[in-house]
Design an enzyme around this catalytic site. Structure first.
Site, PDB file in Angstrom:
ATOM      1  N   ARG A   1       1.000  14.609  13.247  1.00 36.94           N
ATOM      2  CA  ARG A   1       1.467  14.418  11.870  1.00 36.94           C
ATOM      3  C   ARG A   1       1.414  15.690  11.004  1.00 36.94           C
ATOM      4  O   ARG A   1       0.663  15.766  10.035  1.00 36.94           O
ATOM      5  CB  ARG A   1       0.699  13.262  11.207  1.00 36.94           C
ATOM      6  CG  ARG A   1       0.861  11.967  11.968  1.00 36.94           C
ATOM      7  CD  ARG A   1       0.153  10.830  11.316  1.00 36.94           C
ATOM      8  NE  ARG A   1       0.859  10.310  10.170  1.00 36.94           N
ATOM      9  CZ  ARG A   1       0.354   9.389   9.350  1.00 36.94           C
ATOM     10  NH1 ARG A   1      -0.848   8.908   9.549  1.00 36.94           N
ATOM     11  NH2 ARG A   1       1.060   8.946   8.333  1.00 36.94           N
TER      12      ARG A   1
ATOM     13  N   CYS B   1      -4.369  12.866  13.183  1.00 37.24           N
ATOM     14  CA  CYS B   1      -5.027  11.566  13.044  1.00 37.24           C
ATOM     15  C   CYS B   1      -4.798  10.768  14.317  1.00 37.24           C
ATOM     16  O   CYS B   1      -4.120  11.233  15.231  1.00 37.24           O
ATOM     17  CB  CYS B   1      -4.548  10.823  11.812  1.00 37.24           C
ATOM     18  SG  CYS B   1      -2.970  10.045  12.009  1.00 37.24           S
TER      19      CYS B   1
ATOM     20  N   LYS C   1       0.839  -1.208   0.000  1.00 33.60           N
ATOM     21  CA  LYS C   1       0.000   0.000   0.000  1.00 33.60           C
ATOM     22  C   LYS C   1       0.873   1.257   0.000  1.00 33.60           C
ATOM     23  O   LYS C   1       0.642   2.184  -0.764  1.00 33.60           O
ATOM     24  CB  LYS C   1      -0.909  -0.015   1.240  1.00 33.60           C
ATOM     25  CG  LYS C   1      -1.509   1.324   1.587  1.00 33.60           C
ATOM     26  CD  LYS C   1      -2.315   1.290   2.860  1.00 33.60           C
ATOM     27  CE  LYS C   1      -1.553   1.508   4.143  1.00 33.60           C
ATOM     28  NZ  LYS C   1      -1.166   2.883   4.475  1.00 33.60           N
ATOM     29  N   ASN C   2       1.886   1.269   0.857  1.00 35.41           N
ATOM     30  CA  ASN C   2       2.670   2.495   1.019  1.00 35.41           C
ATOM     31  C   ASN C   2       3.660   2.748  -0.119  1.00 35.41           C
ATOM     32  O   ASN C   2       4.275   3.814  -0.175  1.00 35.41           O
ATOM     33  CB  ASN C   2       3.388   2.499   2.381  1.00 35.41           C
ATOM     34  CG  ASN C   2       2.397   2.718   3.512  1.00 35.41           C
ATOM     35  OD1 ASN C   2       1.233   3.060   3.275  1.00 35.41           O
ATOM     36  ND2 ASN C   2       2.841   2.511   4.745  1.00 35.41           N
TER      37      ASN C   2
ATOM     38  N   ASP D   1       5.305   0.774  11.967  1.00 31.70           N
ATOM     39  CA  ASP D   1       4.104   0.091  11.471  1.00 31.70           C
ATOM     40  C   ASP D   1       4.020  -1.370  11.922  1.00 31.70           C
ATOM     41  O   ASP D   1       3.038  -2.050  11.630  1.00 31.70           O
ATOM     42  CB  ASP D   1       4.046   0.155   9.933  1.00 31.70           C
ATOM     43  CG  ASP D   1       3.799   1.561   9.427  1.00 31.70           C
ATOM     44  OD1 ASP D   1       3.451   2.434  10.235  1.00 31.70           O
ATOM     45  OD2 ASP D   1       3.961   1.788   8.207  1.00 31.70           O
TER      46      ASP D   1
ATOM     47  N   ARG E   1      -8.421  -0.654   5.083  1.00 39.71           N
ATOM     48  CA  ARG E   1      -7.628   0.401   4.433  1.00 39.71           C
ATOM     49  C   ARG E   1      -6.299  -0.139   3.911  1.00 39.71           C
ATOM     50  O   ARG E   1      -5.738   0.406   2.972  1.00 39.71           O
ATOM     51  CB  ARG E   1      -7.334   1.524   5.430  1.00 39.71           C
ATOM     52  CG  ARG E   1      -8.549   2.308   5.816  1.00 39.71           C
ATOM     53  CD  ARG E   1      -8.189   3.435   6.726  1.00 39.71           C
ATOM     54  NE  ARG E   1      -7.247   4.331   6.037  1.00 39.71           N
ATOM     55  CZ  ARG E   1      -6.815   5.474   6.532  1.00 39.71           C
ATOM     56  NH1 ARG E   1      -7.224   5.865   7.710  1.00 39.71           N
ATOM     57  NH2 ARG E   1      -5.966   6.224   5.858  1.00 39.71           N
TER      58      ARG E   1
HETATM   59  C1  EPZ Z   1       4.562   7.044   6.218  1.00 42.60           C
HETATM   60  O1  EPZ Z   1       3.797   8.101   6.774  1.00 42.60           O
HETATM   61  C2  EPZ Z   1       3.649   5.836   6.137  1.00 42.60           C
HETATM   62  N1  EPZ Z   1       2.512   6.170   5.280  1.00 42.60           N
HETATM   63  C3  EPZ Z   1       3.182   5.452   7.537  1.00 42.60           C
HETATM   64  O2  EPZ Z   1       2.410   4.269   7.411  1.00 42.60           O
HETATM   65  C4  EPZ Z   1       4.396   5.154   8.419  1.00 42.60           C
HETATM   66  O3  EPZ Z   1       3.971   4.904   9.733  1.00 42.60           O
HETATM   67  C5  EPZ Z   1       5.343   6.370   8.402  1.00 42.60           C
HETATM   68  O4  EPZ Z   1       5.691   6.724   7.033  1.00 42.60           O
HETATM   69  C6  EPZ Z   1       6.640   6.110   9.149  1.00 42.60           C
HETATM   70  O5  EPZ Z   1       7.295   5.013   8.624  1.00 42.60           O
HETATM   71  C7  EPZ Z   1       2.652   6.060   3.959  1.00 42.60           C
HETATM   72  O6  EPZ Z   1       3.693   5.704   3.436  1.00 42.60           O
HETATM   73  C8  EPZ Z   1       1.454   6.361   3.135  1.00 42.60           C
HETATM   74  P1  EPZ Z   1       6.676  10.512   8.021  1.00 42.60           P
HETATM   75  P2  EPZ Z   1       4.334   9.607   6.690  1.00 42.60           P
HETATM   76  O7  EPZ Z   1       6.509  11.779   7.283  1.00 42.60           O
HETATM   77  O8  EPZ Z   1       5.040   9.802   5.406  1.00 42.60           O
HETATM   78  C9  EPZ Z   1       7.039  13.847  11.438  1.00 42.60           C
HETATM   79  C10 EPZ Z   1       0.594   2.790   7.929  1.00 42.60           C
HETATM   80  O9  EPZ Z   1       0.072   2.233   8.930  1.00 42.60           O
HETATM   81  N2  EPZ Z   1       6.816  14.856  10.387  1.00 42.60           N
HETATM   82  O10 EPZ Z   1       7.861   9.667   7.711  1.00 42.60           O
HETATM   83  O11 EPZ Z   1       3.194  10.500   7.001  1.00 42.60           O
HETATM   84  C11 EPZ Z   1       5.805  12.975  11.677  1.00 42.60           C
HETATM   85  O12 EPZ Z   1       4.847  13.617  12.501  1.00 42.60           O
HETATM   86  C12 EPZ Z   1       1.197   4.145   8.094  1.00 42.60           C
HETATM   87  O13 EPZ Z   1       0.626   2.286   6.801  1.00 42.60           O
HETATM   88  C13 EPZ Z   1       6.875  16.197  10.709  1.00 42.60           C
HETATM   89  O14 EPZ Z   1       7.119  16.579  11.860  1.00 42.60           O
HETATM   90  O15 EPZ Z   1       5.362   9.621   7.890  1.00 42.60           O
HETATM   91  C14 EPZ Z   1       6.416  11.738  12.285  1.00 42.60           C
HETATM   92  O16 EPZ Z   1       6.657  11.965  13.642  1.00 42.60           O
HETATM   93  C15 EPZ Z   1       0.603   5.073   9.024  1.00 42.60           C
HETATM   94  N3  EPZ Z   1       6.671  17.108   9.710  1.00 42.60           N
HETATM   95  C16 EPZ Z   1       7.758  11.633  11.539  1.00 42.60           C
HETATM   96  O17 EPZ Z   1       8.025  12.943  11.017  1.00 42.60           O
HETATM   97  C17 EPZ Z   1       6.414  16.740   8.420  1.00 42.60           C
HETATM   98  O18 EPZ Z   1       6.235  17.631   7.566  1.00 42.60           O
HETATM   99  C18 EPZ Z   1       7.786  10.625  10.404  1.00 42.60           C
HETATM  100  O19 EPZ Z   1       6.655  10.818   9.569  1.00 42.60           O
HETATM  101  C19 EPZ Z   1       6.369  15.382   8.112  1.00 42.60           C
HETATM  102  C20 EPZ Z   1       6.569  14.450   9.103  1.00 42.60           C
END
Ligand code: EPZ
Length: 422
Positions: free
Chosen positions: A121, A116, A22-23, A307, A400
């Site tokens: 996030r 969420c 999915k990701n 995850d 999902r």
């Molecule tokens: C991706 O989310 C995945 N989703 C998530 O999968 C996964 O948990 C996550 O990466 C971490 O591995 C998809 O790929 C669609 P991040 P993403 O930006 O890209 C902070 C699942 O169950 N951050 O790497 O949204 C954020 O809050 C899921 O399939 C900021 O502060 O994650 C987090 O603490 C849910 N500012 C950290 O960075 C930003 O602008 C990592 O988030 C962006 C992120």
């Protein structure tokens, strides 16, 4: 509302084929906004999040045809650059259209995704990076309004934090920008690597794939000739079923995987006393009767994935001894704990650290509620070993991201069904 009924303590046996990730699919579908012609994507998982993003692509003016995990998608006729709140609110990954829309059209409006269940996030790092590439960004009535009249320009982006979605958004934006973009502290997840490879196959020069420094030469708004490709296997789905083997103490073979993507998961299962037999595209889990406790710290790839944290917590409830899980990525990703407690688990929470006092065969079935995608799979795992019938509510979370979960579990001997009765 539909709920999942699982009768625990059934013997499982056999093998499971893993679906496409999915990701990996989500950013790759967003990347189709950069494509000149129709593209055929194979091994697309049939899960709700993919359908949600496709709905958004259609709202933007794109077209698609999906059959048997094959997706033909065209964005030639895109005529809108607005991603509305009604779709973005249901799936945060919709933010992935921001970079490609802005790079192709020079303007777009994308609803802010909001928080969420697993945490706040924010998307500040995506926005800051696009501003560094020349975009003017304002937040108006809950929408990100981005404009770059003369097109995006290559820039040096240093991410304060490793962000998967941020890296993907900037990779896509940089592909159509003018000049060179350097991303420092880039994410190295296999899903990011596949996005890089698809863009590279389409003619975008990208150096440093799989490292934390990516160098991208943009095409200056020339749309890409994206070739057909197949989505990589879902490492989180694979890890979840590997935990199903370990928790039920039943031997299972997990097929159609890339074992290299599962190293952190394999290593923790080995620490917990499981034996794993690896082949090129499959792994057989030979479980143990004596599950050892484990200490886990979640981190970016190639570290232990956030995850998989909930699923390992489920497994740790069956260990002989005390395990700890330190969640470092999301501030609120322990919503499953209160539901596991209802099943009889012994877990203490202290900030971002969970302490799990494992005792084998102590869980008792009851009604539980899914709170997010991976939390739901932890409940499924516990239900497989609990005494009696567990009813898991709000299973739309599971749908999902897990393709044919019920069918895959039934095929290996689990007693699983859906019910609408209250
Ligand atoms: C991706 O989310 C995945 N989703 C998530 O999968 C996964 O948990 C996550 O990466 C971490 O591995 C998809 O790929 C669609 P991040 P993403 O930006 O890209 C902070 C699942 O169950 N951050 O790497 O949204 C954020 O809050 C899921 O399939 C900021 O502060 O994650 C987090 O603490 C849910 N500012 C950290 O960075 C930003 O602008 C990592 O988030 C962006 C992120």
């Amino acid at each position: 509302m539909t709920y999942l009924k699982i009768l625990g303590q059934k013997k499982l046996k056999g093998s499971i084929d893993i679906s496409g990730a999915k990701n990996a699919s989500l950013p790759l579908i967003a990347a189709m906004i950069l494509a000149k012609d129709e593209v055929l994507i194979k091994n697309i998982p049939n899960v709700v999040d993919i359908n949600t993003l496709l709905k958004l692509i259609v709202k933007l003016g794109g077209t698609f045809n999906k059959k048997d995990n094959k997706l033909r998608i065209s964005t030639k006729a895109l005529n809108s650059t607005k991603a509305n709140y009604d779709i973005v609110k249901t799936m945060r990954a919709s933010i992935l259209v921001l970079g490609p829309l802005l790079a192709r059209f020079g303007h777009c409006e994308v609803s802010l995704p909001g928080g969420c269940a697993i945490g706040q996030r924010p998307v500040d790092l995506h926005l800051k990076a696009l501003e560094q590439m020349g975009a003017k960004i304002t937040i108006n009535h809950g929408y990100i309004e981005a404009v770059c009249k003369d097109g995006l320009k290559g820039a040096k982006i240093v991410f304060d934090k490793v962000t998967v979605g941020g890296t993907e958004n900037i990779l896509m934006a940089a592909s159509l920008a003018k000049g060179e973009t350097v991303i420092i502290n880039a994410a190295k997840e296999p899903e990011v690597i596949q996005l890089c490879e698809v863009l590279k196959d389409a003619g975008v020069e990208i150096q440093g794939i799989g490292t934390s420094k990516l160098i991208i030469q943009g095409t200056n708004k020339k749309l890409l000739n994206i070739k057909s490709f197949s989505i990589i296997p879902d490492r989180i789905e694979a890890g979840t079923y590997m935990c199903a083997a370990a928790i039920t103490k039943c031997e299972l073979t997990i097929n159609k995987i890339i074992p290299l993507h599962l190293e952190a998961i394999i290593s923790k299962l080995e620490e917990m006393n499981c034996k794993l037999i690896q082949n090129e595209t499959s792994i057989t889990i030979i479980p143990t009767n004596d599950i050892k406790p484990v200490n886990i710290i979640t981190s970016e790839y190639p570290g232990f994935p956030t995850d998989m944290q909930a699923q390992f917590m489920a497994l740790a409830t069956q260990a002989n001894g005390t395990s700890t899980i330190d969640e470092r990525l999301f501030e609120n990703r322990f919503m499953h704990v209160s539901e596991l407690l209802r099943l009889g688990a012994n877990i203490q929470l202290n900030g971002n650290i969970a302490t799990i006092n494992g005792t084998p065969n102590k869980l008792n079935a009851t009604d539980v509620m899914a709170t997010d995608l991976r939390a739901s799979s932890a409940l499924v795992l516990c239900a497989l070993v609990a005494k009696g019938q567990t009813n898991i509510h709000r299973i739309y979370h599971l749908d999902r991201g897990y393709e044919n979960l019920d069918k895959k579990l039934k095929n290996i001997g689990a007693e699983v069904s859906r019910s609408n009765k209250t």
